[in-house]
Design a protein around this motif. Sequence first.
Motif, PDB file in Angstrom:
ATOM      1  N   ASP A 144     101.104  -6.150  65.405  1.00 15.70           N
ATOM      2  CA  ASP A 144     101.747  -7.082  64.483  1.00 15.70           C
ATOM      3  C   ASP A 144     102.257  -8.273  65.285  1.00 15.70           C
ATOM      4  OD1 ASP A 144     103.216  -8.492  62.648  1.00 15.70           O
ATOM      5  OD2 ASP A 144     104.234  -6.757  61.816  1.00 15.70           O
ATOM      6  N   PRO A 145     101.671  -9.463  65.105  1.00 19.54           N
ATOM      7  CA  PRO A 145     102.107 -10.630  65.875  1.00 19.54           C
ATOM      8  C   PRO A 145     103.583 -10.959  65.693  1.00 19.54           C
ATOM      9  CG  PRO A 145     100.025 -11.071  64.775  1.00 19.54           C
ATOM     10  CD  PRO A 145     100.530  -9.774  64.222  1.00 19.54           C
ATOM     11  N   GLU A 146     104.145 -10.612  64.543  1.00 19.71           N
ATOM     12  CA  GLU A 146     105.546 -10.926  64.269  1.00 19.71           C
ATOM     13  C   GLU A 146     106.501 -10.174  65.196  1.00 19.71           C
ATOM     14  OE1 GLU A 146     106.793 -13.035  62.150  1.00 19.71           O
ATOM     15  OE2 GLU A 146     105.158 -13.545  60.772  1.00 19.71           O
ATOM     16  N   THR A 147     106.110  -8.987  65.616  1.00 20.72           N
ATOM     17  CA  THR A 147     107.016  -8.139  66.395  1.00 20.72           C
ATOM     18  C   THR A 147     106.450  -7.715  67.750  1.00 20.72           C
ATOM     19  OG1 THR A 147     106.141  -6.147  65.296  1.00 20.72           O
ATOM     20  CG2 THR A 147     108.063  -7.217  64.284  1.00 20.72           C
ATOM     21  N   ALA A 150     104.090  -7.619  73.477  1.00 17.53           N
ATOM     22  CA  ALA A 150     102.973  -8.043  74.325  1.00 17.53           C
ATOM     23  C   ALA A 150     102.651  -9.521  74.091  1.00 17.53           C
ATOM     24  CB  ALA A 150     101.747  -7.183  74.034  1.00 17.53           C
ATOM     25  N   LEU A 151     102.585  -9.925  72.838  1.00 17.89           N
ATOM     26  CA  LEU A 151     102.314 -11.326  72.531  1.00 17.89           C
ATOM     27  C   LEU A 151     103.460 -12.215  73.002  1.00 17.89           C
ATOM     28  CD1 LEU A 151     100.562 -13.503  71.245  1.00 17.89           C
ATOM     29  CD2 LEU A 151     101.636 -12.971  69.037  1.00 17.89           C
ATOM     30  N   ASP A 152     104.688 -11.750  72.830  1.00 18.94           N
ATOM     31  CA  ASP A 152     105.841 -12.522  73.315  1.00 18.94           C
ATOM     32  C   ASP A 152     105.743 -12.756  74.817  1.00 18.94           C
ATOM     33  OD1 ASP A 152     106.911 -12.644  70.791  1.00 18.94           O
ATOM     34  OD2 ASP A 152     108.332 -10.989  71.097  1.00 18.94           O
ATOM     35  N   LEU A 153     105.319 -11.730  75.555  1.00 17.20           N
ATOM     36  CA  LEU A 153     105.203 -11.844  77.007  1.00 17.20           C
ATOM     37  C   LEU A 153     104.160 -12.886  77.391  1.00 17.20           C
ATOM     38  CD1 LEU A 153     105.961 -10.828  79.821  1.00 17.20           C
ATOM     39  CD2 LEU A 153     104.281  -8.991  79.533  1.00 17.20           C
ATOM     40  N   HIS A 167      95.681 -12.351  61.540  1.00 17.80           N
ATOM     41  CA  HIS A 167      95.756 -13.607  60.796  1.00 17.80           C
ATOM     42  C   HIS A 167      97.203 -14.076  60.806  1.00 17.80           C
ATOM     43  CE1 HIS A 167      94.337 -16.624  57.978  1.00 17.80           C
ATOM     44  NE2 HIS A 167      95.393 -16.380  57.207  1.00 17.80           N
ATOM     45  N   ALA A 168      97.556 -14.861  61.834  1.00 12.82           N
ATOM     46  CA  ALA A 168      98.932 -15.331  61.993  1.00 12.82           C
ATOM     47  C   ALA A 168      98.938 -16.751  62.538  1.00 12.82           C
ATOM     48  CB  ALA A 168      99.703 -14.396  62.920  1.00 12.82           C
ATOM     49  N   PRO A 169      98.486 -17.717  61.738  1.00 13.01           N
ATOM     50  CA  PRO A 169      98.336 -19.088  62.232  1.00 13.01           C
ATOM     51  C   PRO A 169      99.638 -19.743  62.666  1.00 13.01           C
ATOM     52  CG  PRO A 169      98.033 -18.975  59.845  1.00 13.01           C
ATOM     53  CD  PRO A 169      98.046 -17.574  60.340  1.00 13.01           C
ATOM     54  N   SER A 170     100.770 -19.255  62.189  1.00  7.89           N
ATOM     55  CA  SER A 170     102.039 -19.873  62.569  1.00  7.89           C
ATOM     56  C   SER A 170     102.502 -19.429  63.953  1.00  7.89           C
ATOM     57  CB  SER A 170     103.118 -19.522  61.534  1.00  7.89           C
ATOM     58  OG  SER A 170     103.363 -18.131  61.519  1.00  7.89           O
ATOM     59  N   SER A 208      98.965  -1.719  62.302  1.00  3.68           N
ATOM     60  CA  SER A 208      97.956  -2.706  61.923  1.00  3.68           C
ATOM     61  C   SER A 208      98.489  -3.657  60.857  1.00  3.68           C
ATOM     62  CB  SER A 208      96.690  -2.011  61.420  1.00  3.68           C
ATOM     63  OG  SER A 208      95.766  -2.942  60.908  1.00  3.68           O
ATOM     64  N   ASP A 209      98.752  -4.884  61.260  1.00  2.00           N
ATOM     65  CA  ASP A 209      99.145  -5.890  60.273  1.00  2.00           C
ATOM     66  C   ASP A 209      97.982  -6.232  59.353  1.00  2.00           C
ATOM     67  OD1 ASP A 209      97.726  -7.248  62.395  1.00  2.00           O
ATOM     68  OD2 ASP A 209      98.484  -9.140  61.588  1.00  2.00           O
ATOM     69  N   ARG A 210      96.736  -5.998  59.835  1.00  2.00           N
ATOM     70  CA  ARG A 210      95.574  -6.268  58.986  1.00  2.00           C
ATOM     71  C   ARG A 210      95.599  -5.359  57.765  1.00  2.00           C
ATOM     72  NH1 ARG A 210      96.050  -5.416  64.002  1.00  2.00           N
ATOM     73  NH2 ARG A 210      94.377  -3.911  64.207  1.00  2.00           N
ATOM     74  N   SER A 211      95.943  -4.084  57.969  1.00  2.00           N
ATOM     75  CA  SER A 211      96.038  -3.152  56.848  1.00  2.00           C
ATOM     76  C   SER A 211      97.101  -3.602  55.852  1.00  2.00           C
ATOM     77  CB  SER A 211      96.379  -1.743  57.360  1.00  2.00           C
ATOM     78  OG  SER A 211      95.306  -1.199  58.093  1.00  2.00           O
TER      79      SER A 211
END
Length: 379
Positions: A144-147, A150-153, A167-170, A208-211
């Motif tokens: 989940d890109p929001e939380t 790993a992405l934050d790092l 799908h997280a364009p923001s 899975s944010d996709r789900s």
Amino acid sequence: MLTADTRAVIKSTNTSDRGRASIKDVAALAGCGIATVSRVLNGSGPTSVATHDRVLAAAASLDFQLSDIGRSLRTQRTRTIGCVVPSIANPVFAQALQGLQRAARAAGHQLIVSGSNYTLDQELEAVTTLLGKQVDGLVLTVSDPETSQALDLVRERGLPHALMFNHAPSLAPCASVDNASAARLVADAFVDQGHRLLGFLALRFGSSDRSRQRFEGFGARLQEHGLEAPVLLEVDDEPAHLADHLPSLLDEHRYLTGIFASNDMLALAAMQAARTLSLRVPYDLSIVGFDGIAIGQMVEPTLATVQTDPEAMGTAAAETVLAALRNEQVSSSCDQTRFHFRPGGSLSRCRDDQTDSGEVAASPLPSPTHPREPSLKKD
């Protein structure tokens, strides 16, 4: 063309008993300085044609190759791109990796792949490891890109990166489909076939944010048709490990006439589970998947699904990262690949006798942040 003098120098030199040749050996054989050899082999500066030829001939004679480690120290680039995906067993990710690898290789980069197994700890571990290997950029499919820590790092490090499937364009450049919009097509397909009591089968939304996005789009469209929200059927395991409890889950909800699975692997597992309960697909239970993997067309009945283009997603994600490495401006918006509903034998007309008797009501739409816990007990 090599000169006679160059050929003579090569003939007079034999390094077979000295071990691996060094750049000094090449310079000595070519009759020039180490800096000149480096300029020729790296293509980083001008030299005369004669010197250029002597250096190349000497390097070929000595079977010399520049060290990737040495090159990376000079250029601060390792010519590698890291990639983290939830699973390498699911064909949809394998297809995406094909496109990603092809684009990376064409640009002179190698791909390093790691799987997170749909767990947050392994996701963070994989990214940390790839950062330690000094990859030039990263392509990620996170829970989940929001939380995602790993992405934050990755964002904190300022490393060129792109999301793939998310799908997280923001939040980051991404290559994906609009999951909610695609799921609306599935709702329309069920309604067109007369189905009214429907379920949604997914891995837990925390994995899975996709789900979650597909569930939201599916439920919203059903409500627009005046129907109850779908029953949420969440499972913890990947499809290969569902044999123990998926049949009991389906048996518990026999009043459902159709199930939308959040990916094709889950849909195929649901079809197998239905058979163990002597449920005929699609006569007793219609099942629709998502992704459009090839195996869905090789089973009987064929799988109705949302057809996507994972390879295009991989290519788009790679090109986004490569553009950033070239210092080209990268948009934060998503590169949305095409999708369409693919009919299949697993979806058919709802029988007249499959009506809501009123004995079991469909569940309300759960909150994505606090999804309803399904019961997995056996009857």
